[in-house]
Write a protein that holds these residues in place. Structure first.
Motif, PDB file in Angstrom:
ATOM      1  N   GLY A 641      56.885  26.410  44.012  1.00 27.12           N
ATOM      2  CA  GLY A 641      57.524  25.490  43.086  1.00 27.12           C
ATOM      3  C   GLY A 641      56.904  25.526  41.710  1.00 27.12           C
ATOM      4  N   SER A 642      57.521  24.774  40.827  1.00 24.09           N
ATOM      5  CA  SER A 642      57.042  24.628  39.458  1.00 24.09           C
ATOM      6  C   SER A 642      57.239  23.186  39.034  1.00 24.09           C
ATOM      7  CB  SER A 642      57.792  25.568  38.505  1.00 24.09           C
ATOM      8  OG  SER A 642      59.173  25.238  38.455  1.00 24.09           O
ATOM      9  N   TYR A 643      56.383  22.735  38.108  1.00 25.88           N
ATOM     10  CA  TYR A 643      56.462  21.358  37.612  1.00 25.88           C
ATOM     11  C   TYR A 643      56.167  21.357  36.114  1.00 25.88           C
ATOM     12  CZ  TYR A 643      55.907  16.305  37.277  1.00 25.88           C
ATOM     13  OH  TYR A 643      56.062  14.978  36.939  1.00 25.88           O
ATOM     14  N   ARG A 644      57.010  20.674  35.383  1.00 32.47           N
ATOM     15  CA  ARG A 644      56.828  20.583  33.938  1.00 32.47           C
ATOM     16  C   ARG A 644      55.804  19.496  33.639  1.00 32.47           C
ATOM     17  NH1 ARG A 644      61.759  20.867  29.543  1.00 32.47           N
ATOM     18  NH2 ARG A 644      60.489  20.825  27.645  1.00 32.47           N
ATOM     19  N   LEU A 645      54.572  19.927  33.316  1.00 28.46           N
ATOM     20  CA  LEU A 645      53.466  18.998  33.140  1.00 28.46           C
ATOM     21  C   LEU A 645      53.623  18.164  31.877  1.00 28.46           C
ATOM     22  CD1 LEU A 645      50.654  21.546  34.045  1.00 28.46           C
ATOM     23  CD2 LEU A 645      51.716  19.871  35.565  1.00 28.46           C
ATOM     24  N   SER A 646      54.172  18.760  30.831  1.00 24.11           N
ATOM     25  CA  SER A 646      54.406  18.052  29.577  1.00 24.11           C
ATOM     26  C   SER A 646      55.566  18.738  28.877  1.00 24.11           C
ATOM     27  CB  SER A 646      53.148  18.061  28.698  1.00 24.11           C
ATOM     28  OG  SER A 646      52.813  19.384  28.323  1.00 24.11           O
ATOM     29  N   ARG A 647      55.761  18.409  27.624  1.00 22.89           N
ATOM     30  CA  ARG A 647      56.906  18.974  26.907  1.00 22.89           C
ATOM     31  C   ARG A 647      56.835  20.492  26.834  1.00 22.89           C
ATOM     32  NH1 ARG A 647      59.374  16.724  21.230  1.00 22.89           N
ATOM     33  NH2 ARG A 647      61.222  18.055  21.195  1.00 22.89           N
ATOM     34  N   HIS A 648      55.632  21.034  26.693  1.00 18.47           N
ATOM     35  CA  HIS A 648      55.477  22.470  26.476  1.00 18.47           C
ATOM     36  C   HIS A 648      54.774  23.195  27.617  1.00 18.47           C
ATOM     37  CE1 HIS A 648      56.859  21.807  22.399  1.00 18.47           C
ATOM     38  NE2 HIS A 648      55.898  20.926  22.198  1.00 18.47           N
ATOM     39  N   TRP A 649      54.159  22.477  28.547  1.00 17.76           N
ATOM     40  CA  TRP A 649      53.379  23.118  29.602  1.00 17.76           C
ATOM     41  C   TRP A 649      54.079  22.983  30.940  1.00 17.76           C
ATOM     42  CZ3 TRP A 649      49.204  26.091  28.576  1.00 17.76           C
ATOM     43  CH2 TRP A 649      48.578  25.928  27.349  1.00 17.76           C
ATOM     44  N   THR A 650      54.173  24.108  31.663  1.00 16.25           N
ATOM     45  CA  THR A 650      54.777  24.143  33.000  1.00 16.25           C
ATOM     46  C   THR A 650      53.829  24.866  33.948  1.00 16.25           C
ATOM     47  OG1 THR A 650      57.010  24.191  32.073  1.00 16.25           O
ATOM     48  CG2 THR A 650      56.766  24.850  34.371  1.00 16.25           C
ATOM     49  N   GLY A 651      53.553  24.245  35.062  1.00 18.39           N
ATOM     50  CA  GLY A 651      52.701  24.854  36.074  1.00 18.39           C
ATOM     51  C   GLY A 651      53.510  25.316  37.270  1.00 18.39           C
ATOM     52  N   SER A 652      53.067  26.375  37.907  1.00 14.61           N
ATOM     53  CA  SER A 652      53.748  26.900  39.090  1.00 14.61           C
ATOM     54  C   SER A 652      52.715  27.335  40.114  1.00 14.61           C
ATOM     55  CB  SER A 652      54.663  28.075  38.725  1.00 14.61           C
ATOM     56  OG  SER A 652      53.907  29.145  38.166  1.00 14.61           O
ATOM     57  N   ALA A 653      53.114  27.338  41.372  1.00 10.85           N
ATOM     58  CA  ALA A 653      52.200  27.737  42.438  1.00 10.85           C
ATOM     59  C   ALA A 653      53.005  28.160  43.651  1.00 10.85           C
ATOM     60  CB  ALA A 653      51.251  26.590  42.804  1.00 10.85           C
ATOM     61  N   ASN A 654      52.412  29.017  44.469  1.00 14.79           N
ATOM     62  CA  ASN A 654      52.996  29.379  45.753  1.00 14.79           C
ATOM     63  C   ASN A 654      51.856  29.627  46.740  1.00 14.79           C
ATOM     64  OD1 ASN A 654      52.499  32.548  46.012  1.00 14.79           O
ATOM     65  ND2 ASN A 654      53.133  32.156  43.900  1.00 14.79           N
ATOM     66  N   TRP A 655      52.132  29.334  47.997  1.00 16.87           N
ATOM     67  CA  TRP A 655      51.094  29.426  49.022  1.00 16.87           C
ATOM     68  C   TRP A 655      51.760  29.656  50.369  1.00 16.87           C
ATOM     69  CZ3 TRP A 655      49.564  25.104  52.509  1.00 16.87           C
ATOM     70  CH2 TRP A 655      48.450  25.447  53.306  1.00 16.87           C
ATOM     71  N   ARG A 656      51.225  30.591  51.112  1.00 19.19           N
ATOM     72  CA  ARG A 656      51.724  30.886  52.443  1.00 19.19           C
ATOM     73  C   ARG A 656      50.535  30.906  53.402  1.00 19.19           C
ATOM     74  NH1 ARG A 656      54.825  36.482  54.112  1.00 19.19           N
ATOM     75  NH2 ARG A 656      54.969  36.101  56.364  1.00 19.19           N
ATOM     76  N   TYR A 657      50.627  30.096  54.462  1.00 18.76           N
ATOM     77  CA  TYR A 657      49.492  29.907  55.368  1.00 18.76           C
ATOM     78  C   TYR A 657      49.939  30.103  56.806  1.00 18.76           C
ATOM     79  CZ  TYR A 657      45.565  27.649  57.753  1.00 18.76           C
ATOM     80  OH  TYR A 657      44.501  27.388  58.576  1.00 18.76           O
ATOM     81  N   ASP A 658      49.198  30.950  57.520  1.00 13.30           N
ATOM     82  CA  ASP A 658      49.467  31.224  58.930  1.00 13.30           C
ATOM     83  C   ASP A 658      48.655  30.240  59.766  1.00 13.30           C
ATOM     84  OD1 ASP A 658      49.811  32.200  61.481  1.00 13.30           O
ATOM     85  OD2 ASP A 658      49.626  34.298  60.914  1.00 13.30           O
ATOM     86  N   VAL A 659      49.330  29.212  60.313  1.00 13.49           N
ATOM     87  CA  VAL A 659      48.645  28.187  61.096  1.00 13.49           C
ATOM     88  C   VAL A 659      48.140  28.760  62.411  1.00 13.49           C
ATOM     89  CG1 VAL A 659      48.874  25.898  62.146  1.00 13.49           C
ATOM     90  CG2 VAL A 659      50.079  26.422  60.015  1.00 13.49           C
ATOM     91  N   ALA A 660      48.945  29.623  63.045  1.00 15.63           N
ATOM     92  CA  ALA A 660      48.563  30.179  64.340  1.00 15.63           C
ATOM     93  C   ALA A 660      47.279  30.989  64.241  1.00 15.63           C
ATOM     94  CB  ALA A 660      49.701  31.034  64.897  1.00 15.63           C
ATOM     95  N   SER A 661      47.113  31.750  63.174  1.00 15.38           N
ATOM     96  CA  SER A 661      45.916  32.566  62.986  1.00 15.38           C
ATOM     97  C   SER A 661      44.857  31.875  62.146  1.00 15.38           C
ATOM     98  CB  SER A 661      46.284  33.900  62.323  1.00 15.38           C
ATOM     99  OG  SER A 661      47.234  34.607  63.085  1.00 15.38           O
ATOM    100  N   ASP A 662      45.192  30.689  61.609  1.00 16.74           N
ATOM    101  CA  ASP A 662      44.273  29.921  60.771  1.00 16.74           C
ATOM    102  C   ASP A 662      43.758  30.772  59.609  1.00 16.74           C
ATOM    103  OD1 ASP A 662      42.798  27.820  59.851  1.00 16.74           O
ATOM    104  OD2 ASP A 662      41.091  28.162  61.189  1.00 16.74           O
ATOM    105  N   ARG A 663      44.684  31.332  58.836  1.00 16.20           N
ATOM    106  CA  ARG A 663      44.286  32.143  57.687  1.00 16.20           C
ATOM    107  C   ARG A 663      45.380  32.098  56.625  1.00 16.20           C
ATOM    108  NH1 ARG A 663      46.667  37.324  57.712  1.00 16.20           N
ATOM    109  NH2 ARG A 663      47.871  37.778  59.585  1.00 16.20           N
ATOM    110  N   ASN A 664      44.970  32.303  55.386  1.00 13.14           N
ATOM    111  CA  ASN A 664      45.923  32.392  54.286  1.00 13.14           C
ATOM    112  C   ASN A 664      46.597  33.754  54.296  1.00 13.14           C
ATOM    113  OD1 ASN A 664      45.446  29.822  52.903  1.00 13.14           O
ATOM    114  ND2 ASN A 664      43.397  30.645  52.528  1.00 13.14           N
ATOM    115  N   VAL A 665      47.847  33.783  53.879  1.00 12.58           N
ATOM    116  CA  VAL A 665      48.590  35.036  53.765  1.00 12.58           C
ATOM    117  C   VAL A 665      48.699  35.441  52.296  1.00 12.58           C
ATOM    118  CG1 VAL A 665      50.738  36.229  54.287  1.00 12.58           C
ATOM    119  CG2 VAL A 665      49.868  34.499  55.864  1.00 12.58           C
ATOM    120  N   THR A 666      49.275  34.580  51.481  1.00 10.26           N
ATOM    121  CA  THR A 666      49.363  34.819  50.035  1.00 10.26           C
ATOM    122  C   THR A 666      49.175  33.497  49.300  1.00 10.26           C
ATOM    123  OG1 THR A 666      51.777  34.526  50.028  1.00 10.26           O
ATOM    124  CG2 THR A 666      50.938  36.788  50.258  1.00 10.26           C
ATOM    125  N   ALA A 667      48.754  33.583  48.069  1.00 11.03           N
ATOM    126  CA  ALA A 667      48.616  32.396  47.226  1.00 11.03           C
ATOM    127  C   ALA A 667      48.750  32.830  45.779  1.00 11.03           C
ATOM    128  CB  ALA A 667      47.278  31.704  47.462  1.00 11.03           C
TER     129      ALA A 667
END
Length: 724
Positions: A641-667
């Motif tokens: 997702g992304s969020y418009r923090l202010s008039r000119h600033w926008t932040g974005s992030a993505n995260w994928r987590y494997d619960v079964a293996s208890d490890r991160n996949v991508t971030a």
């Protein structure tokens, strides 16, 4: 009167920052406080002078036309707006010839496309085509009257605007940030904002990767006529030398696009790696559509190493189809290649061909709808082995299969007393199979005749509450029978079966006709929907399928996997729902539950979309099942997702987590600054997965785009305002 007419025609032909080259015919209007003659050759209009012609508008303090020298003098402040509103010219004074092709404007400022500003001490007009600005400053940033310099600007001794070619040429140019010189260029050419396509450099970006090193990408756009272009992007880094490309061409009846790259590195098995992805679409005669796509790579990890694509199976296809109201025709041939480490191309169908035809007929005497269809499918494996692998493991055999299917179905609907919607379906299908290299576990050829009939009943009930909310409750049931016998044919097409609200009331839940459900069955369910005038929407679907014993014997328990939700006499219980809120929040969930109320499959998606946010989260849970080539349980979260923090600033992030293996996949994380004249993007991503041919990697990139030339500000909410 002839002086006034001449003055009007001269004034209203101003149509660009460089003024018009010819005098268009048509009525014009001049408004001024006073209009009078000075001597025999001079006409003067002064005091709030305004001239209008075909949407163009000129405002000035005083206008003087000298007939003897055929010159026009305009005293400012001068304002000119063109008919489209894309051009604004401001000046202190102007002297122009009769044809408006040559002249001089002092204290001139030009605003192009409400985006780019050009200010100069003097601006001269030459040959009705060129505008020369001396001691000029060019910027697309908001310039306020507080003495502060713009965020960026280009200062030049001279700027030439070629109106015909829509180009800006700079002599002895300085690129300044907050009035501090950053870069000097003796010559510079840039497109003006009105030009959509022109050859030249595009936005560069700085890139850092743990596998590729640190480098820069500098794309160059090449215009190949009005209907084709080529973009070449050299990518020079410490561990790679890469040339990326994109070719596009539009035709009268279609379009094509190819993307690819060539790389010289030491990351893969080959020293030189490359890929090409292409697609096209063409409109043929008689409403047929031709489509194609090409996907090819010469190294299995190349796409992931360079973040070109996350696909682990490539498919190239050529297809022709036509869809009309009562007819559908399609033919396609597809080539597959696997990039998975646990698969071999020789055991995966390499070539696949399909052809299908469907026709709807509405017989007047019989009523209802008659649907006729014919389909053929064939696929080929390069393996010569005669070993027929298990149905859930098609990657251990070399069988080649061809199937022919013809089918006729008749549908008829009625509305019974009380509002019960009734739908009757009956039909017959013929399936013929030809199997090569099937081994000893299946027949080499067989044909099956499958009659079928079903009756559906739906009873929609509606209620409106005191708050004007509408509830619709719809009980539904289906009774079905399918005749024929199950064939001893390998399951090569219906290896993955999904049970959801879309096929709850179906004669067969298998995706292809190489497997069918036989015998008697019943399906029942309930659909509830609530609509609120304030913007709330809620829906819920439940259902289950029940079969007789003979259907289990004919279909075979192995036809449905253990987690398909359809194994056994009674299927798992289906539950699916959706919620939408007026603030942009949406929730969707679906699950299958067995007799012990244990979850077989489950998935959920939550999203929030409004002017500031576009955020989503997904959870997937799948039980271990070898029949679906899943040796372990899958339990995974993904957030983006992304969020418009202010008039000119926008932040974005993505995260994928494997619960079964208890490890991160991508971030990944990103931050973007945007205003009316610049856009800067900083992003970082990490891939945590590893294999025998793939290593974890971290990527960083920075891109800065100057708006006003090739990148325009379409969202006006990013434009800064001036403060007193």
């Amino acid at each position: 009167m002839r002086y006034l007419s001449a003055l009007l025609m001269l004034l209203v032909c101003l149509s660009s920052p460089a003024l018009a080259q010819s005098t268009p015919p048509g009525p014009a209007m001049l408004i001024a406080d006073d209009v009078f003659l000075e001597g025999d050759n001079t006409l003067v209009a002064e005091g709030n002078v305004e001239a209008f012609y075909e949407g163009r508008r000129l405002k000035a303090t005083r206008v003087t036309y000298d007939r003897s020298t055929e010159t026009l003098r305009i005293d400012g402040p001068i304002t000119l707006v063109d008919a489209e509103g894309d051009l604004l010219v401001l000046a202190d004074a102007a002297e122009l010839d009769r044809a408006m092709e040559n002249g001089l404007l002092s204290g001139a400022r030009v605003v192009m496309d409400d985006q780019l500003q050009l200010a100069a001490h003097e601006m001269s007009r030459v040959n009705g085509r060129y505008s020369q600005l001396y001691k000029a400053a060019v910027t697309s940033c908001r310039v306020c009257e507080n003495g502060r310099p713009p965020l960026w600007q280009i200062r030049a001794e001279r700027v030439i605007h070629d109106q015909q070619e829509q180009q800006l040429y700079f002599d002895n140019a300085q690129f300044r940030v907050l009035d501090t010189p950053i870069l000097y260029l003796p010559r510079l050419r840039l497109p003006d904002p009105t030009l959509e396509r022109a050859s030249g450099f595009l936005i560069p970006s700085v890139y850092n990767s743990s596998t590729l090193g640190t480098g820069v990408k500098v794309p160059y756009f090449i215009k190949l006529g009005d209907h084709a272009d080529l973009t070449l992007t050299p990518f020079i880094a410490t561990k790679t030398t890469t040339l990326e490309y994109r070719y596009r061409q539009a035709f009268r009846n279609g379009e094509i696009e190819f993307n690819g790259a060539f790389s010289d590195d030491d990351q893969g098995v080959r020293s030189t790696r490359s890929y090409i992805f292409g697609e096209g679409r063409f409109e043929l005669k008689r409403d047929f559509i031709l489509t194609f796509d090409i996907e090819a790579v010469n190294d299995d990890t190349y796409l992931l190493d360079y973040s070109y694509s996350g696909k682990d199976r490539l498919d190239s296809q050529l297809a022709v189809e036509r869809a009309r109201r009562d007819e559908y025709i399609r033919a396609a041939i597809t080539h597959f290649r696997t990039l998975r480490t646990n698969e071999q191309d020789s055991f995966v169908p390499t070539l696949s061909a399909d052809a299908e035809y469907e026709r709807r007929i509405f017989p007047a005497r019989l009523g209802g709808e008659l649907r006729l269809s014919a389909e053929t499918h064939t696929h080929f494996r390069s393996s010569d082995t005669l070993l027929d692998g298990a149905d859930f493991d098609p990657y251990s055999d070399g069988l080649d299969l061809t199937r022919f299917t013809t089918e006729a179905n008749w549908f008829r609907s009625w509305i019974l007393p009380g509002g019960v919607h009734t739908r009757l379906q009956t039909g017959v299908a013929v399936d013929s199979f030809f199997v090569d290299q099937a081994g000893l576990t299946s027949d080499s050829r067989d044909t099956n005749l499958t009659p079928s009939a079903s009756l559906q009943l739906r009873w929609p009930l509606l209620k409106r509450t005191a708050t004007n909310a509408t509830h619709v409750i719809e009980p539904m049931v289906q009774l079905a029978w399918v005749g024929g016998d199950a064939l001893n044919i390998p399951n090569d097409e219906s290896t993955l079966v999904e049970f959801d609200e879309g096929n709850l009331l179906s004669l067969s839940r298998f995706p292809e006709p190489d497997r069918r459900e036989y015998g008697f069955s019943a399906a029942y369910g309930l659909n509830w929907t609530r609509l609120d005038p304030r913007g709330w929407e809620t829906s819920l679907v439940t259902g289950q399928v029940i079969r007789d014993e003979r259907q289990l014997e004919l279909s075979g328990l192995s036809s449905f996997s253990n987690v398909s939700g359809l194994q056994g006499r009674s299927s798992d219980f289906l539950l699916a729902g959706q919620l939408k809120a007026p603030n942009g929040l949406a929730l969707t969930a679906r699950g299958l539950f067995d007799a012990g109320y244990q979850t077989t499959k489950a998935s959920a998606r939550a999203s929030w979309q409004n002017e500031l946010a576009d955020i989503g989260a997904t959870y997937v849970w799948l039980r271990r099942d070898l029949a679906e080539n899943r040796p372990g349980t899958i339990s995974e979260w993904s957030v983006d997702g992304s969020y418009r923090l202010s008039r000119h600033w926008t932040g974005s992030a993505n995260w994928r987590y494997d619960v079964a293996s208890d490890r991160n996949v991508t971030a990944g994380i990103g931050l973007t600054y945007t205003n009316e004249c610049v856009e800067a993007k900083l992003s970082a991503s990490r891939r945590f997965t590893s294999s025998t041919i793939l290593e974890p990697s971290t990527d960083l990139s920075l891109t800065v785009a100057l708006r006003g030339f090739s990148a325009k500000t379409t969202d006006k909410s990013y434009i800064r305002t001036c403060r007193n």
